[in-house]
Design a protein around this motif. Structure first.
Motif, PDB file in Angstrom:
ATOM      1  N   ALA A  23       0.859  -1.183   0.000  1.00 16.36           N
ATOM      2  CA  ALA A  23       0.000   0.000   0.000  1.00 16.36           C
ATOM      3  C   ALA A  23       0.896   1.233   0.000  1.00 16.36           C
ATOM      4  O   ALA A  23       1.916   1.258   0.689  1.00 16.36           O
ATOM      5  N   ALA A  24       0.527   2.257  -0.775  1.00 16.37           N
ATOM      6  CA  ALA A  24       1.346   3.454  -0.896  1.00 16.37           C
ATOM      7  C   ALA A  24       0.492   4.706  -0.740  1.00 16.37           C
ATOM      8  O   ALA A  24      -0.697   4.711  -1.094  1.00 16.37           O
ATOM      9  N   ARG A  25       1.124   5.759  -0.208  1.00 20.31           N
ATOM     10  CA  ARG A  25       0.466   7.058  -0.082  1.00 20.31           C
ATOM     11  C   ARG A  25       1.444   8.154  -0.459  1.00 20.31           C
ATOM     12  O   ARG A  25       2.640   8.051  -0.186  1.00 20.31           O
ATOM     13  N   ASP A  26       0.912   9.206  -1.051  1.00 19.25           N
ATOM     14  CA  ASP A  26       1.698  10.382  -1.419  1.00 19.25           C
ATOM     15  C   ASP A  26       0.869  11.586  -1.010  1.00 19.25           C
ATOM     16  O   ASP A  26      -0.189  11.847  -1.587  1.00 19.25           O
ATOM     17  N   ILE A  27       1.317  12.314   0.002  1.00 20.97           N
ATOM     18  CA  ILE A  27       0.494  13.373   0.598  1.00 20.97           C
ATOM     19  C   ILE A  27       1.291  14.664   0.740  1.00 20.97           C
ATOM     20  O   ILE A  27       2.436  14.656   1.189  1.00 20.97           O
ATOM     21  N   GLU A  28       0.689  15.759   0.357  1.00 23.63           N
ATOM     22  CA  GLU A  28       1.231  17.096   0.592  1.00 23.63           C
ATOM     23  C   GLU A  28       0.211  17.883   1.405  1.00 23.63           C
ATOM     24  O   GLU A  28      -0.981  17.866   1.091  1.00 23.63           O
ATOM     25  N   PHE A  29       0.677  18.564   2.429  1.00 20.35           N
ATOM     26  CA  PHE A  29      -0.240  19.382   3.212  1.00 20.35           C
ATOM     27  C   PHE A  29       0.481  20.628   3.721  1.00 20.35           C
ATOM     28  O   PHE A  29       1.707  20.643   3.827  1.00 20.35           O
ATOM     29  N   SER A  30      -0.287  21.651   4.029  1.00 21.97           N
ATOM     30  CA  SER A  30       0.312  22.905   4.497  1.00 21.97           C
ATOM     31  C   SER A  30      -0.539  23.507   5.608  1.00 21.97           C
ATOM     32  O   SER A  30      -1.771  23.418   5.604  1.00 21.97           O
ATOM     33  N   PHE A  31       0.152  24.107   6.583  1.00 23.59           N
ATOM     34  CA  PHE A  31      -0.467  24.816   7.685  1.00 23.59           C
ATOM     35  C   PHE A  31      -0.023  26.273   7.633  1.00 23.59           C
ATOM     36  O   PHE A  31       1.067  26.584   7.177  1.00 23.59           O
ATOM     37  N   SER A  32      -0.864  27.151   8.142  1.00 17.89           N
ATOM     38  CA  SER A  32      -0.465  28.547   8.298  1.00 17.89           C
ATOM     39  C   SER A  32      -1.105  29.077   9.572  1.00 17.89           C
ATOM     40  O   SER A  32      -2.081  28.530  10.078  1.00 17.89           O
ATOM     41  N   GLY A  33      -0.532  30.159  10.094  1.00 11.49           N
ATOM     42  CA  GLY A  33      -1.106  30.726  11.307  1.00 11.49           C
ATOM     43  C   GLY A  33      -0.281  31.884  11.814  1.00 11.49           C
ATOM     44  O   GLY A  33       0.586  32.426  11.117  1.00 11.49           O
ATOM     45  N   THR A  34      -0.572  32.285  13.047  1.00  6.24           N
ATOM     46  CA  THR A  34       0.156  33.378  13.696  1.00  6.24           C
ATOM     47  C   THR A  34       0.548  32.940  15.098  1.00  6.24           C
ATOM     48  O   THR A  34      -0.132  32.141  15.743  1.00  6.24           O
ATOM     49  N   ASN A  35       1.646  33.465  15.564  1.00  5.18           N
ATOM     50  CA  ASN A  35       2.119  33.219  16.917  1.00  5.18           C
ATOM     51  C   ASN A  35       2.675  34.526  17.457  1.00  5.18           C
ATOM     52  O   ASN A  35       3.751  34.962  17.069  1.00  5.18           O
ATOM     53  N   ASN A  36       1.884  35.170  18.338  1.00 10.17           N
ATOM     54  CA  ASN A  36       2.271  36.484  18.860  1.00 10.17           C
ATOM     55  C   ASN A  36       2.561  37.473  17.732  1.00 10.17           C
ATOM     56  O   ASN A  36       3.626  38.090  17.668  1.00 10.17           O
ATOM     57  N   LYS A  37       1.622  37.596  16.811  1.00 11.69           N
ATOM     58  CA  LYS A  37       1.649  38.525  15.679  1.00 11.69           C
ATOM     59  C   LYS A  37       2.657  38.136  14.595  1.00 11.69           C
ATOM     60  O   LYS A  37       2.798  38.850  13.606  1.00 11.69           O
ATOM     61  N   GLU A  38       3.375  37.038  14.793  1.00  9.71           N
ATOM     62  CA  GLU A  38       4.303  36.578  13.770  1.00  9.71           C
ATOM     63  C   GLU A  38       3.596  35.543  12.902  1.00  9.71           C
ATOM     64  O   GLU A  38       3.048  34.578  13.400  1.00  9.71           O
ATOM     65  N   GLN A  39       3.622  35.777  11.610  1.00  6.42           N
ATOM     66  CA  GLN A  39       2.974  34.849  10.690  1.00  6.42           C
ATOM     67  C   GLN A  39       3.923  33.714  10.326  1.00  6.42           C
ATOM     68  O   GLN A  39       5.125  33.912  10.223  1.00  6.42           O
ATOM     69  N   PHE A  40       3.381  32.542  10.157  1.00  9.23           N
ATOM     70  CA  PHE A  40       4.219  31.423   9.756  1.00  9.23           C
ATOM     71  C   PHE A  40       3.454  30.530   8.787  1.00  9.23           C
ATOM     72  O   PHE A  40       2.225  30.557   8.715  1.00  9.23           O
ATOM     73  N   LYS A  41       4.224  29.756   8.043  1.00 10.03           N
ATOM     74  CA  LYS A  41       3.639  28.803   7.106  1.00 10.03           C
ATOM     75  C   LYS A  41       4.503  27.552   7.094  1.00 10.03           C
ATOM     76  O   LYS A  41       5.724  27.641   6.987  1.00 10.03           O
ATOM     77  N   GLN A  42       3.879  26.407   7.249  1.00 15.24           N
ATOM     78  CA  GLN A  42       4.595  25.131   7.272  1.00 15.24           C
ATOM     79  C   GLN A  42       4.021  24.221   6.205  1.00 15.24           C
ATOM     80  O   GLN A  42       2.809  23.990   6.172  1.00 15.24           O
ATOM     81  N   MET A  43       4.865  23.748   5.318  1.00 14.46           N
ATOM     82  CA  MET A  43       4.434  22.825   4.267  1.00 14.46           C
ATOM     83  C   MET A  43       5.240  21.538   4.378  1.00 14.46           C
ATOM     84  O   MET A  43       6.433  21.576   4.665  1.00 14.46           O
ATOM     85  N   SER A  44       4.584  20.409   4.159  1.00 18.03           N
ATOM     86  CA  SER A  44       5.262  19.125   4.235  1.00 18.03           C
ATOM     87  C   SER A  44       4.781  18.208   3.116  1.00 18.03           C
ATOM     88  O   SER A  44       3.662  18.340   2.623  1.00 18.03           O
ATOM     89  N   HIS A  45       5.638  17.302   2.724  1.00 21.52           N
ATOM     90  CA  HIS A  45       5.323  16.315   1.691  1.00 21.52           C
ATOM     91  C   HIS A  45       5.875  14.985   2.163  1.00 21.52           C
ATOM     92  O   HIS A  45       7.054  14.873   2.493  1.00 21.52           O
ATOM     93  N   PHE A  46       5.022  13.979   2.258  1.00 19.18           N
ATOM     94  CA  PHE A  46       5.560  12.679   2.624  1.00 19.18           C
ATOM     95  C   PHE A  46       4.983  11.575   1.769  1.00 19.18           C
ATOM     96  O   PHE A  46       3.898  11.661   1.229  1.00 19.18           O
ATOM     97  N   LYS A  47       5.817  10.530   1.632  1.00 10.66           N
ATOM     98  CA  LYS A  47       5.453   9.349   0.889  1.00 10.66           C
ATOM     99  C   LYS A  47       5.624   8.154   1.815  1.00 10.66           C
ATOM    100  O   LYS A  47       6.544   8.107   2.632  1.00 10.66           O
ATOM    101  N   ALA A  48       4.732   7.179   1.696  1.00 12.44           N
ATOM    102  CA  ALA A  48       4.807   6.016   2.561  1.00 12.44           C
ATOM    103  C   ALA A  48       4.547   4.752   1.743  1.00 12.44           C
ATOM    104  O   ALA A  48       3.723   4.749   0.835  1.00 12.44           O
ATOM    105  N   LEU A  49       5.253   3.676   2.083  1.00  9.56           N
ATOM    106  CA  LEU A  49       5.069   2.386   1.440  1.00  9.56           C
ATOM    107  C   LEU A  49       4.983   1.319   2.522  1.00  9.56           C
ATOM    108  O   LEU A  49       5.892   1.135   3.323  1.00  9.56           O
TER     109      LEU A  49
END
Length: 320
Positions: free
Chosen positions: A289-315
Motif C-alpha cells: 500500500a502506498a500514499r503520497d500526501i502534501e499538506f500545508s499549515f499557516s497561522g500566527t504566533n504572537n503577531k508573527e505569521q508562519f507557514k509550514q508545508m510538508s510532503h511525505f510518501k509512505a510504502l
C-alpha cells in the motif's frame, strides 16, 4: 502515518538552511501496480488473522518539510524552501493469539527494528546502540521488541490498542510529551496495518469509506482525516485486487479550557493526497500500500505569521 509524520518534524529532524542536501527519492514508493487482465466479479475483502505464523510487515516513510516565514509582516513568503528531511523504516510483525466467535482477534504488534536517517550523516538504527540517542530514538528504543496488544476484527477494524506496555518501557523518559508521541506512533502503525473493509462484497468501481481518524495536537487543535477507497480492478485469475485511495482532511480548533492561547492561530490550508492498495484475495491480506500526501499549515504566533508545508510518501509491505 500523518500523525506520526507531523510529530516527527517536531521531535527529530535535522534542518539544512541551504536546502542543498534535501531531496526525496522520485521513484519511491513506486508506480501503481498493473493487474494482469481484469475481472468484473465482486470480491469479498477480509483479513485471515487466524494464521499460526507471525506476519512480517514493513513501513517506509520519506518526509520533506518546507517552511516560509516572515516576521511582523502582512505578507507571507510563498516560496518552497526545504527545511528538513527524514527517512524512517519500521520492520514489525503481528502475532495472532486467538479469535473469538465474533471474528475479533487478539493480536500482538511487535516492532523488530527501526532505521531512520536525515541529512548531514545523522542516522539511527535500533540494532546499533552506537547511533544517535536524541529524543525520538530513545522513544524508538522503548518501542522496539515491546509487544503491543491489539483487538482487531477480520474486517480490519481496530477495536482497541493497548499502548501501556510501551509507555511503561519508557521508564524515566515517560514525560507527557514523550508518552503522547509514542502513543501516536503506535496508533499510526496500527491504523496503517489494516484497511477497514465493508461487510458486503465490493464490485469494480464501487467505493467505501473508512472511519474518520482524529489526530490531536497538544490539546490545541484536532486534525480529522477521512479515507475513501475505490476498487479499480480484479485480476483475471481472481488472485489480486487493486484499490485506489483518496484522503481529505479538516482541522478543528479546541474549545473551552484547551483552546488556543492568546495570539496563536493555526489553519490547515490544503491537502493533496493519493494512494493505492494491492490486495491478495487468496491470502486475504494487503500485499502493498502506498500514499503520497502534501499538506500545508499557516497561522500566527504572537503577531508573527508562519507557514509550514510538508510532503511525505509512505510504502507499506507485507512479508518484505
Amino acid at each position: 502515518v500523518l500523525a506520526f509524520i507531523v510529530l516527527a518534524v517536531v521531535f527529530w529532524v535535522w534542518p539544512d538552511p541551504t536546502g542543498k542536501s534535501i531531496k526525496l527519492d522520485p521513484f519511491f514508493p513506486g508506480k501503481e501496480p498493473t493487474l494482469r487482465g481484469t475481472s468484473s466479479q465482486p470480491v469479498t475483502l477480509r483479513y485471515a488473522l487466524a494464521s499460526k505464523k507471525p506476519q512480517q510487515r514493513s513501513l517506509e516513510i520519506q518526509l520533506i518539510a518546507y517552511q516560509g516565514q516572515t516576521h511582523n509582516s502582512k505578507r507571507l513568503a510563498d516560496e518552497k524552501k526545504p527545511l528538513a528531511l527524514q527517512r524512517i523504516i519500521f520492520d514489525f510483525v503481528y502475532e495472532p493469539v486467538i479469535c473469538d466467535a465474533h471474528a475479533v482477534c487478539n493480536l500482538r504488534l511487535i516492532v523488530k527494528r527501526i532505521r531512520a536517517s536525515g541529512q548531514r550523516g545523522k542516522n539511527y538504527d535500533s540494532a546499533d546502540k552506537n547511533t544517535s540517542t536524541q529524543l525520538s530514538p530513545l522513544i524508538y528504543d522503548a518501542l522496539v521488541k515491546t509487544p503491543v496488544p491489539l483487538r482487531v476484527h477480520t474486517s480490519g477494524k481496530v477495536e482497541s490498542v493497548d499502548t501501556k506496555p510501551v509507555s511503561d518501557a519508557l521508564g524515566k523518559m515517560a514525560t507527557p510529551p514523550a508518552v503522547a508521541y509514542l502513543n501516536t506512533v503506535v496508533q499510526s502503525l496500527s491504523n496503517d496495518l489494516f484497511v477497514v473493509f465493508p461487510e458486503k462484497p465490493v464490485g469494480v468501481n464501487e467505493t467505501f469509506v473508512n472511519p474518520e481518524l482524529s489526530i490531536h495536537f497538544a490539546d490545541l487543535t484536532t486534525l480529522k482525516i477521512s479515507r475513501k477507497f475505490t476498487l479499480k480492478g480484479v485480476s483475471a485469475d481472481g488472485a489480486q485486487a487493486l484499490l485506489q485511495t483518496e484522503m481529505t482532511t479538516r482541522m478543528v480548533v479546541a474549545e473551552g479550557a484547551a483552546k488556543n492561547p492568546p495570539g496563536y492561530t493555526l489553519a490547515l490550508e490544503g491537502t493533496k493526497a493519493k494512494g493505492w492498495v494491492l490486495y491478495d484475495i487468496k491470502a486475504q491480506d494487503v500485499l502493498r500500500a502506498a500514499r503520497d500526501i502534501e499538506f500545508s499549515f499557516s497561522g500566527t504566533n504572537n503577531k508573527e505569521q508562519f507557514k509550514q508545508m510538508s510532503h511525505f510518501k509512505a510504502l507499506y509491505r507485507s512479508n518484505p
